[in-house]
Design an enzyme around this catalytic site. Structure first.
Site, PDB file in Angstrom:
ATOM      1  N   SER A 150       4.905   2.436   8.166  1.00 35.32           N
ATOM      2  CA  SER A 150       4.680   1.394   7.444  1.00 35.32           C
ATOM      3  C   SER A 150       5.556   0.579   6.297  1.00 35.32           C
ATOM      4  O   SER A 150       6.168   1.452   5.834  1.00 35.32           O
ATOM      5  CB  SER A 150       3.307   1.796   6.378  1.00 35.32           C
ATOM      6  OG  SER A 150       2.711   0.689   5.751  1.00 35.32           O
ATOM      7  N   HIS A 207       0.820  -1.303   0.198  1.00 39.19           N
ATOM      8  CA  HIS A 207      -0.087   0.101  -0.074  1.00 39.19           C
ATOM      9  C   HIS A 207       0.759   1.402   0.033  1.00 39.19           C
ATOM     10  O   HIS A 207       0.311   2.296  -0.310  1.00 39.19           O
ATOM     11  CB  HIS A 207      -0.953   0.108   1.019  1.00 39.19           C
ATOM     12  CG  HIS A 207      -0.161   0.340   2.498  1.00 39.19           C
ATOM     13  ND1 HIS A 207      -0.167  -0.694   3.436  1.00 39.19           N
ATOM     14  CD2 HIS A 207       0.019   1.349   3.262  1.00 39.19           C
ATOM     15  CE1 HIS A 207       0.379   0.002   4.562  1.00 39.19           C
ATOM     16  NE2 HIS A 207       0.332   1.185   4.429  1.00 39.19           N
ATOM     17  N   ASP A 254      -0.249  -7.687   1.257  1.00 37.63           N
ATOM     18  CA  ASP A 254       0.500  -6.129   1.390  1.00 37.63           C
ATOM     19  C   ASP A 254       1.907  -6.251   1.578  1.00 37.63           C
ATOM     20  O   ASP A 254       2.454  -5.319   2.381  1.00 37.63           O
ATOM     21  CB  ASP A 254      -0.272  -5.521   2.711  1.00 37.63           C
ATOM     22  CG  ASP A 254      -0.268  -3.931   2.539  1.00 37.63           C
ATOM     23  OD1 ASP A 254       0.027  -3.383   1.484  1.00 37.63           O
ATOM     24  OD2 ASP A 254      -0.531  -3.401   3.695  1.00 37.63           O
TER      25      ASP A 254
END
EC number: 3.4.21.107
Length: 513
Positions: A257, A152, A182
């Site tokens: 992230s 993402h 992901d």
């Protein structure tokens, strides 16, 4: 008494007095004495010999990078705020734990129609250009510059820049990405440079309560280090079909992230992916993809640019307490097959609706997600032995694993309208049913809102096609199946329902008077 004796006597008395005075100095009582005593016995604590995390961080931080993502924006007009988010962002529910986290990546308004109008710029075309749409973290896993991050972070980009710990900025290209887990892999464009890199550890050895160190790029502050413990294992947050997150309480924020979570040996045990936060900042609940999952995916992305997974083609659902009771299962484990896909591997091997898959190659299946993970890890073309529970006994069925299709379209809706006739009521379950026009099952026309059936989600329009794996065409067939189950000592009956081309199972308790 002679003068000599008097003199000697006085000297002796003086000596005794002096000795007494000196002795008194060591037996003084009262506040002064207490003060002297306290000073003499001041507490001294030896600090514990803890190394801290400094040595670990010094070694691993050069391998942790910041990832900047840009998108090639074509010529556009200024027509008010426009938003760029990861694919599927708009479909995430407002309460989803990933939505707030994703919002940081590319969800910035571009332009303001009112301010542009005041400046006379409204609706003027803008030339194509690159604009930042995301930033996150990553880590180098090889000397030649392969970088692991989250899908993402990179999914909406066309150009990628990796920023090293010393501030060096290097271009990178996308090698491959896997939306289902992901994960993504970049390759730094610096063929003559050798990079500091880190290795994946064994997350299966990680226990709840173990220390963990997170390094990343929160809010663009690269090289930020936080620490905490493993709070839980096996978390399913609804982010994907293979959710198996490690929950940690190290401070993880927007921009972390894709960054690594290290154990105290300096090995990567997880990839920080999401946070749960009502406020948008860290509240001590972060989720990391286990290294065992990441390693399998990353290896395939580097070799092939994509991930190939095993697939058997079944629609499955959990085995609830009532379903287990209706089928005579001792435990609430496994995955019940709601519907095998036509011409899929499972259907070809003989798997039927109502079968409960309890093991794959001898390994117990805990729930549907566990089955999905186990099958996905088997290479297409290989055979797998599935243990299924069918008609009160376990049997083994060999299935040839196929490759998972990239995208499977949603089934079209099917109307279950029925114009018909007088329905029959199953009083004990609060259901009114009529035979289906095609002769396959009975259609539910009314549900008592206070019934067990309503509580378990049965609605008007649902078609009951079987009860306890026995095909039914009338209300009488249903009553016979219920009576047979009651005589055999079952506490529940299992109904197979179809609605909008989707099949599911619902267990209803038998009302024992």
């Amino acid at each position: 008494m002679s003068r000599a004796r008097i003199s000697n006597y006085r000297k002796g008395v003086a000596a005794v007095a002096l000795s007494a005075a000196l002795a008194g100095a060591f037996v003084v009582t009262g506040p002064l004495g207490a003060l002297n005593e306290a000073r003499a016995e001041a507490v001294h604590v030896t600090p514990p010999q803890q190394a801290g995390f400094a040595d670990l961080v010094e070694k691993v931080r050069p391998a942790v990078v910041s990832v900047r993502v840009k998108k090639d924006v074509q010529e556009t007009s200024n027509r008010g705020p426009q938003f760029f988010g990861p694919p599927g962002f708009d479909q995430l529910p407002d309460g989803h734990p990933l939505k707030r986290f994703f919002r940081d990546f590319g969800m910035e308004p571009r332009g303001d129609s009112r301010s542009d109008n005041r400046r006379g710029k409204a609706n003027k075309p803008r030339p194509g250009h690159e604009r930042p749409v995301a930033q996150g973290s990553g880590f180098v896993i090889s000397e030649d510059g392969y970088v692991v991050t989250n899908n993402h972070v990179v999914s909406d980009g066309d150009a990628y820049t990796v920023v090293l710990d010393d501030g060096t900025e290097l271009d990178a290209k996308l090698i491959g990405a896997d939306p289902r887990t992901d994960l993504a892999v970049l390759k730094i464009n610096a063929p003559k440079r050798k990079f500091v890199y880190v290795a994946f550890g064994d997350d299966n050895k990680v226990r709840v309560g173990d220390w963990v160190v997170a390094v990343g790029n929160p809010f663009g502050l690269g090289g930020t280090v936080t620490s905490g413990i493993v709070s839980a294992r096996g978390r399913d947050i609804g982010a994907g079909p293979y959710d198996d997150f490690i929950q940690i309480d190290a401070a993880v924020n927007k921009g972390n992230s894709g960054g690594p979570a290290f154990d105290l040996s300096g090995e990567v045990i997880g990839i920080n992916t999401a946070i749960f936060s009502p406020s948008g900042g860290s509240v001590g609940i972060a989720f990391a993809i286990p290294s065992s999952t990441a390693k399998q995916v990353v290896d395939q992305l580097i070799k092939k640019g994509s991930v190939e997974r095993g697939w058997i083609g079944v629609q499955i659902q959990p085995v609830t307490k009532d379903i287990a009771a209706s089928l005579g299962l001792a435990e609430e484990k496994g995955a019940i097959v709601a519907s095998p896909q036509d011409d899929g591997p499972a259907a070809k091997a003989g798997i039927k609706a109502g079968d409960v898959i309890t093991a794959v190659n001898g390994e117990t299946v805990q729930d549907p997600r566990d089955l999905a993970r186990k099958v996905a890890n088997i290479a297409p073309g290989e055979k797998a032995a599935l243990t299924v529970w069918r008609k009160n006994k376990a049997e083994e069925i060999n299935v040839t694993i196929a490759a998972m299709p990239n995208d499977k379209g949603k089934s079209g809706s099917q109307s279950n309208d029925n114009d018909g006739g007088q329905g029959e009521t199953l009083d004990s379950y609060g259901l009114t049913v009529v035979p289906s026009e095609d002769g396959k099952g009975v259609v539910v026309t009314d549900v008592d809102p206070d019934s067990d059936a309503a509580d378990r989600g049965i609605r008007s329009g649902d078609v009951i096609v079987s009860v306890n794996n026995q095909t039914v065409k009338t209300a009488g067939d249903i009553n016979k199946a219920i009576t047979a189950a009651e005589k055999s000592g079952r506490k529940a009956v299992l109904l197979q329902l179809q609605s909008n081309d989707q099949s599911r199972f619902v267990a209803l308790p038998i009302n024992q008077e």
